[in-house]
Motif scaffolding. Structure first.
Motif, PDB file in Angstrom:
ATOM      1  N   THR A   1      21.590 117.466   2.556  1.00 48.14           N
ATOM      2  CA  THR A   1      22.472 118.479   3.151  1.00 48.14           C
ATOM      3  C   THR A   1      21.649 119.285   4.154  1.00 48.14           C
ATOM      4  O   THR A   1      20.411 119.258   4.137  1.00 48.14           O
TER       5      THR A   1
ATOM      6  N   MET B   1      37.130 115.200  13.737  1.00 51.92           N
ATOM      7  CA  MET B   1      37.226 116.676  13.657  1.00 51.92           C
ATOM      8  C   MET B   1      36.331 117.169  12.520  1.00 51.92           C
ATOM      9  O   MET B   1      36.372 116.626  11.422  1.00 51.92           O
ATOM     10  N   ILE B   2      35.544 118.168  12.828  1.00 49.91           N
ATOM     11  CA  ILE B   2      34.628 118.667  11.797  1.00 49.91           C
ATOM     12  C   ILE B   2      35.409 119.453  10.740  1.00 49.91           C
ATOM     13  O   ILE B   2      36.262 120.288  11.055  1.00 49.91           O
ATOM     14  N   ASP B   3      35.097 119.134   9.496  1.00 50.76           N
ATOM     15  CA  ASP B   3      35.726 119.820   8.363  1.00 50.76           C
ATOM     16  C   ASP B   3      35.310 121.308   8.405  1.00 50.76           C
ATOM     17  O   ASP B   3      34.140 121.619   8.611  1.00 50.76           O
TER      18      ASP B   3
ATOM     19  N   GLU C   1      31.293 114.612  17.803  1.00 49.55           N
ATOM     20  CA  GLU C   1      31.152 113.508  16.867  1.00 49.55           C
ATOM     21  C   GLU C   1      30.849 112.266  17.675  1.00 49.55           C
ATOM     22  O   GLU C   1      31.520 112.003  18.675  1.00 49.55           O
TER      23      GLU C   1
ATOM     24  N   ARG D   1      29.358 107.857  11.521  1.00 48.30           N
ATOM     25  CA  ARG D   1      29.371 108.810  12.632  1.00 48.30           C
ATOM     26  C   ARG D   1      28.328 109.896  12.443  1.00 48.30           C
ATOM     27  O   ARG D   1      27.893 110.162  11.323  1.00 48.30           O
TER      28      ARG D   1
ATOM     29  N   ARG E   1      34.752 123.439   6.216  1.00 47.61           N
ATOM     30  CA  ARG E   1      33.694 123.799   5.259  1.00 47.61           C
ATOM     31  C   ARG E   1      32.326 123.373   5.764  1.00 47.61           C
ATOM     32  O   ARG E   1      31.328 124.047   5.568  1.00 47.61           O
TER      33      ARG E   1
ATOM     34  N   ARG F   1      25.281 113.250   8.961  1.00 49.40           N
ATOM     35  CA  ARG F   1      25.862 111.914   9.050  1.00 49.40           C
ATOM     36  C   ARG F   1      27.100 111.851   8.159  1.00 49.40           C
ATOM     37  O   ARG F   1      27.053 112.263   6.997  1.00 49.40           O
ATOM     38  N   ALA F   2      28.206 111.354   8.709  1.00 45.95           N
ATOM     39  CA  ALA F   2      29.418 111.146   7.901  1.00 45.95           C
ATOM     40  C   ALA F   2      29.888 109.721   8.135  1.00 45.95           C
ATOM     41  O   ALA F   2      30.320 109.386   9.245  1.00 45.95           O
ATOM     42  N   GLY F   3      29.759 108.886   7.149  1.00 46.48           N
ATOM     43  CA  GLY F   3      30.130 107.481   7.318  1.00 46.48           C
ATOM     44  C   GLY F   3      29.274 106.846   8.391  1.00 46.48           C
ATOM     45  O   GLY F   3      28.041 106.931   8.349  1.00 46.48           O
TER      46      GLY F   3
ATOM     47  N   ILE G   1      27.720 113.960  13.336  1.00 48.38           N
ATOM     48  CA  ILE G   1      28.297 115.213  13.830  1.00 48.38           C
ATOM     49  C   ILE G   1      27.124 116.084  14.243  1.00 48.38           C
ATOM     50  O   ILE G   1      26.263 116.423  13.415  1.00 48.38           O
TER      51      ILE G   1
END
Ligand code: SF4
Lengths: 203, 600
Positions: A162, A1-3, A57, A37, A5, A33-35, A39
């Motif tokens: 970012t 799930m996208i945060d 994701e 994964r 923020r 990129r998050a970890g 998005i």
């Protein structure tokens, strides 16, 4: 799930890109990129009107059902994340930079900010300019050395830690491209003011 | 030479054997120099059976390919060893002049093995390498030793230990050029254990760039950025690193009284601005540095170098002390005794809390500025309570049944940022290979200073990648070697081109990041081989369980677990924090896990 923020950052920058005329209504895409994964914006969602359900994701290194709805450029995003240190990627269609990419192999800004931040933006070409592994490899390999590049006749790929950073390079490139074009249109002799400007092509 | 001299000087103090070995080109390619090369050599030389305070431990002094090249801040060098404080892989780096001068002796690396039977010093000059008696220097302070050996900034440079290192304090530093320190993790004790008092270097070689045109261009471009950034052109020269004191306090991330609070009510009094107003004599630069962040200060009683931000915090807010003169003098003392200021101040702060809680019998209390200097002397000379404090806060607190009051990670005292107000900094501390440290990819940049962009300091999603990228960048810079303060203005794409210009070999920005990642993973492998596990990637319970009591970070603890999970995933490590075979292969480290002891 996208945060939430993170979603706000996607939404605001997507809107800025569209409003600034840096892409058509349904063109362009963005990811972070998050970890392990990625998005990424879903296929067909409008960059200027993003909603929280417009994001999917998917795994970085393995295929999963996420790809059924992902942007066509997912393969490029994945390959760039695999081969570089990028944490965010934006692809869109800045028109003046695209015009310049059709006539030259590199865009070398002539204004202060463009010179300072970009030095040189390479132009790369791939036979299938959209969604192919060939293109993904060319883009990713070039982005190991440059934070932003032009894909000839297609658009820009920009990276950063970012989304904001990646957007900054695009905004700066398009401004620099406008200045190159307008200076050319003036048809007058350009006065060089930058020390070592002859070295910019070696960047 | 163009980047590498291609030589390692290998000295065994046990039998006075001096050898010159070739630098393996493949190791230089994979690890560059400094921290990376040091870790790679340490992997071969010091295995898990070695007690850090035994003669089997080694000291590896290493310059990098950019050292002495004349690039901005190319003055640094590292020392690598197994830490007597943490038991982890350790490297510490320092500026000044010694590193530049060492590189000019024509070596990339100096390995010191064994143990001398009596106080000893090493001299490396164009006349050769000598191992000499240092009995007359033993017991002398750093300033006395440095002067006695003829320190002359641009010509002859001295590195030594002070009384703290001689007395095997686990928080002792190695000092160079009188006032610069290789401080963290207790390398001074390793040198003291070897009975090695000093190393003096005089060099005559040059590290000349292979591509002079590109080098000139890159110097110009890099210089432009350093001038353009208000941080490197104004804040650091004017206020030193303590320029961030008020900033960090304002956002509620200034650890106070052993991290019991996240804001110090008298931060203004110990700020960089106040230091400039009250004590600053002039600022000063290390060799080839246009930034000049170093403070030369004077109190009514003494004059000396510093204090910088971390030291000011350690003796100030951490101990509840707001007297800048006392703090500055404490810093001069640590320089002269050869003590790590962060660990010393933090350990004293820990003792103050323990005394206030009645866990030890001591007059130490928060705010007792009058006891600070004597306590530091007691640590260096191992007198009274000082003998226990010389072991660092973790061993000290644990010996009194309260290990949770040591504000450390992997037993290294945490520096001057409360991670409850900077979540990424918490992950950084917990995963830092040498223990809790801010010099392994400081999140101050993205979480506070908007470098390269401001990110939400309380967010956790996506933080792992940013922490990891900063860790890689720091490892690469520590291997090049440059001062990390340049990185406040200059990005990796510049460093890669500088390296290309000096060595004549092509490096891309991402090649540097890959090298940084390789170094990070090698250090992780080293710690795993030492028996460290996922359970060691943690923080003091206070930071995980006790919310920050007041101020802008009030109510926050460090939400470490979700970040740690994302971090392992990002790194391609398994859920136990072990690099997967695929990751090791990608980083060309796969052969290493099967490697047994060999020589470099
Ligand atoms: S910025 Fe400060 S520490 Fe770094 S090289 Fe310059 S004077 Fe030395």
């Amino acid at each position: 799930m996208i945060d939430p923020r993170l979603f706000e950052e996607f939404r605001d920058i997507g809107r800025d890109i569209y409003v600034a005329g840096l892409t058509s209504s349904h063109g362009g895409n963005m990811s972070v990129r998050a970890g392990s994964r990625v998005i990424i914006k879903r296929r067909g969602a409008q960059l200027g009107r993003l909603k929280i359900e417009d994001f999917i994701e998917t795994k970085l290194n393995a295929k999963d059902s996420g790809i059924t709805r992902a942007s066509t450029e997912l393969i490029v995003h994945r390959t760039v994340y695999q081969k570089t240190s990028a944490l965010a990627i934006i692809h869109c269609h800045p028109r003046t930079a695209i015009a310049l990419s059709l006539t030259r192999d590199e865009i070398i800004p002539i204004d202060v900010e463009g010179s300072y931040l970009l030095h040189k933006v390479p132009v790369v070409a791939a036979e299938f300019a959209s969604g192919s592994q060939e293109m993904a490899d060319i883009v990713a390999d070039t982005l190991r050395e440059y934070k932003i590049l032009m894909l000839r006749g297609h658009g820009v790929f920009s990276t950063g830690q970012t989304l904001e950073e990646a957007f900054h390079w695009i905004s700066c490139l398009e401004e620099a491209s406008d200045i190159i074009l307008e200076t050319h249109l003036l048809g007058e002799e350009r006065k060089e003011f930058r020390k070592h400007s002859e070295s910019y092509s070696k960047w | 030479m163009h980047g590498w001299a291609g030589k390692i000087l290998d000295i065994d103090l046990t039998n006075h054997a001096i050898r010159t070995l070739p630098l393996d080109a493949e190791k230089a390619r994979l690890f560059l120099g400094g921290r990376g090369l040091g870790a790679r050599l340490l992997w071969d030389l010091v295995g898990p059976q070695v007690d850090p305070l035994s003669e089997s431990n080694v000291l590896i002094f290493a310059a990098g390919p950019l050292t002495a090249s004349g690039a901005q801040t190319s003055n640094r060098f590292t020392v690598s060893t197994k830490s007597p404080l943490t038991g982890t892989v350790l490297d510490a780096n320092s500026g000044g002049w010694w590193g530049m001068q060492f590189k000019r002796t024509g070596y990339d690396v100096l390995i010191v093995r064994g143990k001398a039977s009596q106080p000893t010093q090493i001299q490396i000059t164009p006349d050769g390498v000598k191992i000499e008696d240092a009995s007359l220097l033993w017991g002398k302070t750093v300033s006395e030793t440095t002067a006695a050996l003829g320190q002359d900034n641009n010509r002859r440079n001295v590195l030594c230990i002070g009384p703290a290192g001689e007395n095997l304090s686990r928080i002792s530093a190695i000092m160079n050029d009188g006032t610069r320190s290789l401080a963290r993790g207790g390398p001074g004790a390793v040198m003291g254990n070897k009975n090695l008092k000093a190393i003096t270097v005089v060099g005559s070689d040059k590290n000349a760039p292979e591509d002079r045109d590109l080098f000139r261009f890159m110097l110009y471009e890099t210089g432009k950025l350093i001038k353009a950034s208000p941080l490197t052109s104004q804040a650091l020269p004017e206020f030193g690193t303590a320029a961030v004191m008020n900033v960090v306090n304002t956002i509620g991330a200034l650890p106070t009284r052993n991290f019991q609070a996240s804001q110090f009510e008298n931060a203004e009094r110990v700020s960089g601005e106040q230091l400039t107003d009250d004590l600053l004599v002039r600022n000063q630069a290390c060799w080839a540095c246009p930034i000049a962040c170093t403070r030369v200060t004077r109190t009514e009683k003494a004059e000396g170098e510093g204090p910088e931000y971390e030291s000011t915090w350690a003796f100030g807010p951490q101990c509840g002390i707001d007297r800048l003169d006392v703090i500055a003098e404490a810093n001069y003392l640590c320089n002269d005794l050869g003590l790590d200021t962060i660990s010393a101040g933090s350990t004293i702060g820990c003792a103050m809390e323990m005394a206030e809680r009645g866990l030890i019998d001591s007059p130490l209390r928060f705010g007792r500025a009058d006891l600070l200097h004597d306590t530091l002397r007691d640590i260096a000379y191992r007198r009274g309570l000082g003998d226990e404090l010389a072991e660092g806060s973790y061993r000290f607190a644990a010996a009194h049944g309260a290990p949770e009051l040591s504000m450390s990670a992997k037993r290294l005292e945490l520096p001057a940022y409360d991670p409850r107000g900077m979540q990424g900094q918490g992950l950084l501390y917990a995963t830092s290979n040498r223990g809790g440290c801010h010099m392994r990819g400081n999140m101050l940049g993205p979480e506070v200073l908007a470098l390269p962009r401001l990110i939400d300091r309380f967010a956790t999603q996506g933080k792992a990648g940013i922490v990891a990228i900063h860790q890689h960048s720091a490892a690469a810079i520590d291997s090049l070697l440059l001062c990390k303060f340049t990185n406040l203005a200059v990005a990796e794409e510049y460093f890669a081109r500088l390296l290309t210009a000096v060595t004549g070999q092509s490096y891309k920005a991402d090649d540097l990041m890959r090298i940084g990642e390789r170094v990070w993973n090698l250090e992780r492998l080293y710690n795993l081989r030492e028996g460290f596990t996922r359970a060691d990637d943690t923080l003091p319970p206070r930071l995980l369980n006790e919310p920050s009591p007041a101020g802008p970070s009030a109510g926050f603890t460090v939400r470490l677990e979700p970040m740690l999970e994302e971090y392992y995933e990002f790194r391609g490590w398994d859920t136990n924090g072990v690099p997967t075979p695929a990751k090791l292969k990608m980083l060309e480290l796969d052969s290493l896990v099967a490697v047994k002891e060999d020589t470099p």
